[in-house]
Write a protein that holds these residues in place. Structure first.
Motif, PDB file in Angstrom:
ATOM      1  N   LEU A   8       0.834  -1.204   0.000  1.00  0.00           N
ATOM      2  CA  LEU A   8       0.000   0.000   0.000  1.00  0.00           C
ATOM      3  C   LEU A   8       0.869   1.255   0.000  1.00  0.00           C
ATOM      4  O   LEU A   8       0.595   2.207  -0.726  1.00  0.00           O
ATOM      5  CB  LEU A   8      -0.931   0.011   1.212  1.00  0.00           C
ATOM      6  CG  LEU A   8      -2.081  -0.997   1.193  1.00  0.00           C
ATOM      7  CD1 LEU A   8      -2.792  -0.990   2.536  1.00  0.00           C
ATOM      8  CD2 LEU A   8      -3.052  -0.694   0.059  1.00  0.00           C
ATOM      9  N   ALA A   9       1.914   1.256   0.817  1.00  0.00           N
ATOM     10  CA  ALA A   9       2.787   2.425   0.932  1.00  0.00           C
ATOM     11  C   ALA A   9       3.503   2.728  -0.376  1.00  0.00           C
ATOM     12  O   ALA A   9       3.902   3.870  -0.616  1.00  0.00           O
ATOM     13  CB  ALA A   9       3.804   2.220   2.060  1.00  0.00           C
ATOM     14  N   GLU A  10       3.660   1.743  -1.232  1.00  0.00           N
ATOM     15  CA  GLU A  10       4.350   1.936  -2.503  1.00  0.00           C
ATOM     16  C   GLU A  10       3.428   2.431  -3.610  1.00  0.00           C
ATOM     17  O   GLU A  10       3.886   2.721  -4.714  1.00  0.00           O
ATOM     18  CB  GLU A  10       5.032   0.631  -2.925  1.00  0.00           C
ATOM     19  CG  GLU A  10       6.206   0.289  -2.024  1.00  0.00           C
ATOM     20  CD  GLU A  10       6.833  -1.065  -2.314  1.00  0.00           C
ATOM     21  OE1 GLU A  10       6.253  -1.854  -3.104  1.00  0.00           O
ATOM     22  OE2 GLU A  10       7.890  -1.337  -1.735  1.00  0.00           O
ATOM     23  N   MET A  11       2.145   2.564  -3.328  1.00  0.00           N
ATOM     24  CA  MET A  11       1.214   3.082  -4.335  1.00  0.00           C
ATOM     25  C   MET A  11       1.560   4.538  -4.642  1.00  0.00           C
ATOM     26  O   MET A  11       2.096   5.248  -3.797  1.00  0.00           O
ATOM     27  CB  MET A  11      -0.225   2.968  -3.832  1.00  0.00           C
ATOM     28  CG  MET A  11      -0.679   1.540  -3.638  1.00  0.00           C
ATOM     29  SD  MET A  11      -2.354   1.435  -2.959  1.00  0.00           S
ATOM     30  CE  MET A  11      -3.289   1.527  -4.471  1.00  0.00           C
ATOM     31  N   LYS A  12       1.258   4.957  -5.839  1.00  0.00           N
ATOM     32  CA  LYS A  12       1.534   6.345  -6.241  1.00  0.00           C
ATOM     33  C   LYS A  12       0.423   7.232  -5.702  1.00  0.00           C
ATOM     34  O   LYS A  12      -0.683   7.231  -6.219  1.00  0.00           O
ATOM     35  CB  LYS A  12       1.608   6.455  -7.752  1.00  0.00           C
ATOM     36  CG  LYS A  12       2.865   5.868  -8.327  1.00  0.00           C
ATOM     37  CD  LYS A  12       3.047   6.354  -9.748  1.00  0.00           C
ATOM     38  CE  LYS A  12       4.315   5.832 -10.333  1.00  0.00           C
ATOM     39  NZ  LYS A  12       5.479   6.562  -9.930  1.00  0.00           N
ATOM     40  N   GLY A  13       0.729   7.951  -4.653  1.00  0.00           N
ATOM     41  CA  GLY A  13      -0.233   8.836  -4.028  1.00  0.00           C
ATOM     42  C   GLY A  13      -0.138   8.741  -2.516  1.00  0.00           C
ATOM     43  O   GLY A  13       0.677   8.008  -1.963  1.00  0.00           O
ATOM     44  N   ARG A  14      -0.976   9.495  -1.867  1.00  0.00           N
ATOM     45  CA  ARG A  14      -1.044   9.535  -0.399  1.00  0.00           C
ATOM     46  C   ARG A  14      -2.102   8.540   0.025  1.00  0.00           C
ATOM     47  O   ARG A  14      -3.271   8.658  -0.358  1.00  0.00           O
ATOM     48  CB  ARG A  14      -1.420  10.953   0.015  1.00  0.00           C
ATOM     49  CG  ARG A  14      -1.406  11.183   1.473  1.00  0.00           C
ATOM     50  CD  ARG A  14       0.002  11.612   1.919  1.00  0.00           C
ATOM     51  NE  ARG A  14      -0.097  12.154   3.261  1.00  0.00           N
ATOM     52  CZ  ARG A  14       0.321  11.502   4.333  1.00  0.00           C
ATOM     53  NH1 ARG A  14       0.914  10.338   4.208  1.00  0.00           N
ATOM     54  NH2 ARG A  14       0.189  12.036   5.514  1.00  0.00           N
ATOM     55  N   VAL A  15      -1.712   7.523   0.795  1.00  0.00           N
ATOM     56  CA  VAL A  15      -2.620   6.442   1.170  1.00  0.00           C
ATOM     57  C   VAL A  15      -3.176   6.670   2.567  1.00  0.00           C
ATOM     58  O   VAL A  15      -2.428   6.760   3.536  1.00  0.00           O
ATOM     59  CB  VAL A  15      -1.913   5.069   1.092  1.00  0.00           C
ATOM     60  CG1 VAL A  15      -2.864   3.953   1.494  1.00  0.00           C
ATOM     61  CG2 VAL A  15      -1.369   4.828  -0.312  1.00  0.00           C
ATOM     62  N   TYR A  16      -4.501   6.768   2.630  1.00  0.00           N
ATOM     63  CA  TYR A  16      -5.224   6.854   3.890  1.00  0.00           C
ATOM     64  C   TYR A  16      -6.011   5.562   4.057  1.00  0.00           C
ATOM     65  O   TYR A  16      -6.689   5.120   3.125  1.00  0.00           O
ATOM     66  CB  TYR A  16      -6.206   8.028   3.891  1.00  0.00           C
ATOM     67  CG  TYR A  16      -5.614   9.390   4.163  1.00  0.00           C
ATOM     68  CD1 TYR A  16      -4.248   9.644   4.070  1.00  0.00           C
ATOM     69  CD2 TYR A  16      -6.445  10.446   4.495  1.00  0.00           C
ATOM     70  CE1 TYR A  16      -3.734  10.914   4.325  1.00  0.00           C
ATOM     71  CE2 TYR A  16      -5.941  11.708   4.745  1.00  0.00           C
ATOM     72  CZ  TYR A  16      -4.590  11.936   4.662  1.00  0.00           C
ATOM     73  OH  TYR A  16      -4.086  13.197   4.915  1.00  0.00           O
ATOM     74  N   LEU A  17      -5.910   4.978   5.232  1.00  0.00           N
ATOM     75  CA  LEU A  17      -6.607   3.734   5.529  1.00  0.00           C
ATOM     76  C   LEU A  17      -7.800   3.996   6.434  1.00  0.00           C
ATOM     77  O   LEU A  17      -7.684   4.716   7.429  1.00  0.00           O
ATOM     78  CB  LEU A  17      -5.674   2.747   6.238  1.00  0.00           C
ATOM     79  CG  LEU A  17      -4.367   2.407   5.536  1.00  0.00           C
ATOM     80  CD1 LEU A  17      -3.547   1.473   6.398  1.00  0.00           C
ATOM     81  CD2 LEU A  17      -4.641   1.794   4.183  1.00  0.00           C
ATOM     82  N   TYR A  18      -8.919   3.392   6.094  1.00  0.00           N
ATOM     83  CA  TYR A  18     -10.133   3.473   6.904  1.00  0.00           C
ATOM     84  C   TYR A  18     -10.321   2.130   7.604  1.00  0.00           C
ATOM     85  O   TYR A  18     -10.206   1.075   6.979  1.00  0.00           O
ATOM     86  CB  TYR A  18     -11.341   3.773   6.007  1.00  0.00           C
ATOM     87  CG  TYR A  18     -12.656   3.610   6.720  1.00  0.00           C
ATOM     88  CD1 TYR A  18     -13.115   4.604   7.581  1.00  0.00           C
ATOM     89  CD2 TYR A  18     -13.434   2.479   6.542  1.00  0.00           C
ATOM     90  CE1 TYR A  18     -14.321   4.461   8.246  1.00  0.00           C
ATOM     91  CE2 TYR A  18     -14.637   2.327   7.200  1.00  0.00           C
ATOM     92  CZ  TYR A  18     -15.079   3.319   8.053  1.00  0.00           C
ATOM     93  OH  TYR A  18     -16.266   3.176   8.709  1.00  0.00           O
ATOM     94  N   PHE A  19     -10.623   2.189   8.896  1.00  0.00           N
ATOM     95  CA  PHE A  19     -10.846   0.972   9.673  1.00  0.00           C
ATOM     96  C   PHE A  19     -12.315   0.906  10.071  1.00  0.00           C
ATOM     97  O   PHE A  19     -12.768   1.667  10.929  1.00  0.00           O
ATOM     98  CB  PHE A  19      -9.947   0.946  10.912  1.00  0.00           C
ATOM     99  CG  PHE A  19      -8.495   1.088  10.559  1.00  0.00           C
ATOM    100  CD1 PHE A  19      -7.807   0.030  10.000  1.00  0.00           C
ATOM    101  CD2 PHE A  19      -7.835   2.289  10.739  1.00  0.00           C
ATOM    102  CE1 PHE A  19      -6.470   0.160   9.634  1.00  0.00           C
ATOM    103  CE2 PHE A  19      -6.506   2.435  10.387  1.00  0.00           C
ATOM    104  CZ  PHE A  19      -5.821   1.359   9.831  1.00  0.00           C
ATOM    105  N   ALA A  20     -13.047   0.008   9.439  1.00  0.00           N
ATOM    106  CA  ALA A  20     -14.475  -0.156   9.732  1.00  0.00           C
ATOM    107  C   ALA A  20     -14.679  -0.834  11.081  1.00  0.00           C
ATOM    108  O   ALA A  20     -15.726  -0.674  11.696  1.00  0.00           O
ATOM    109  CB  ALA A  20     -15.148  -0.969   8.626  1.00  0.00           C
TER     110      ALA A  20
END
Length: 110
Positions: A8-20
Motif C-alpha cells: 500500500l505504501a508503494e502506491m503512487k499517491g497519499r494512502v489513507y486507511l479506513y478501519f471499519a
C-alpha cells in the motif's frame, strides 16, 4: 500479490486507511509493526491507539491524519498537497476483496 502494508505504501499517491472495525485497526497495527513501520518519532504502531483513519507513508512511517485529513477523506478529496489521495478500506484489503477502495454511503460505513 501478497497484501502487505508495504504494498500500500508503494502506491503512487497519499494512502489513507479506513478501519471499519476495531479488529481491523488492531490487525493493521500488528502488520505495520511486523513490517517495520513506525510513527515519525519512532514509536511502534502498537504503542498508540489507532484512529478510524490513518495515513501510511512511502518512508515506512504512519501517522494520524487529524481533523482536516479526516474531513478531506470523508469529503472524497482527490488530492492531499501535491499527491493524489488513495482511500483504502483496510478490512476489505486484508480480507482479499478485489475492490478494497473506500466507498462512501454504503451500509457498512453508515
Amino acid at each position: 500479490m501478497e497484501r502487505t502494508i508495504r504494498n500500500l505504501a508503494e502506491m503512487k499517491g497519499r494512502v489513507y486507511l479506513y478501519f471499519a472495525t476495531q479488529k481491523g485497526a488492531i490487525r493493521f497495527q500488528h502488520m505495520a509493526e511486523d513490517e517495520g513501520f513506525t510513527f515519525g518519532d519512532g514509536a511502534k504502531p502498537t504503542e498508540r491507539e489507532c484512529a478510524e483513519i490513518m495515513a501510511i507513508n512511502h518512508d515506512n512511517t504512519i501517522n494520524f491524519v487529524g481533523h482536516i485529513g479526516t474531513t478531506a477523506f470523508m469529503a472524497g478529496a482527490k488530492k492531499i498537497g501535491n499527491e493524489g489521495l488513495i482511500r483504502v478500506d483496510f478490512d476489505k484489503y486484508v480480507s482479499g476483496e478485489k475492490d478494497f477502495f473506500f466507498k462512501q454511503n454504503t451500509k457498512e460505513h453508515e
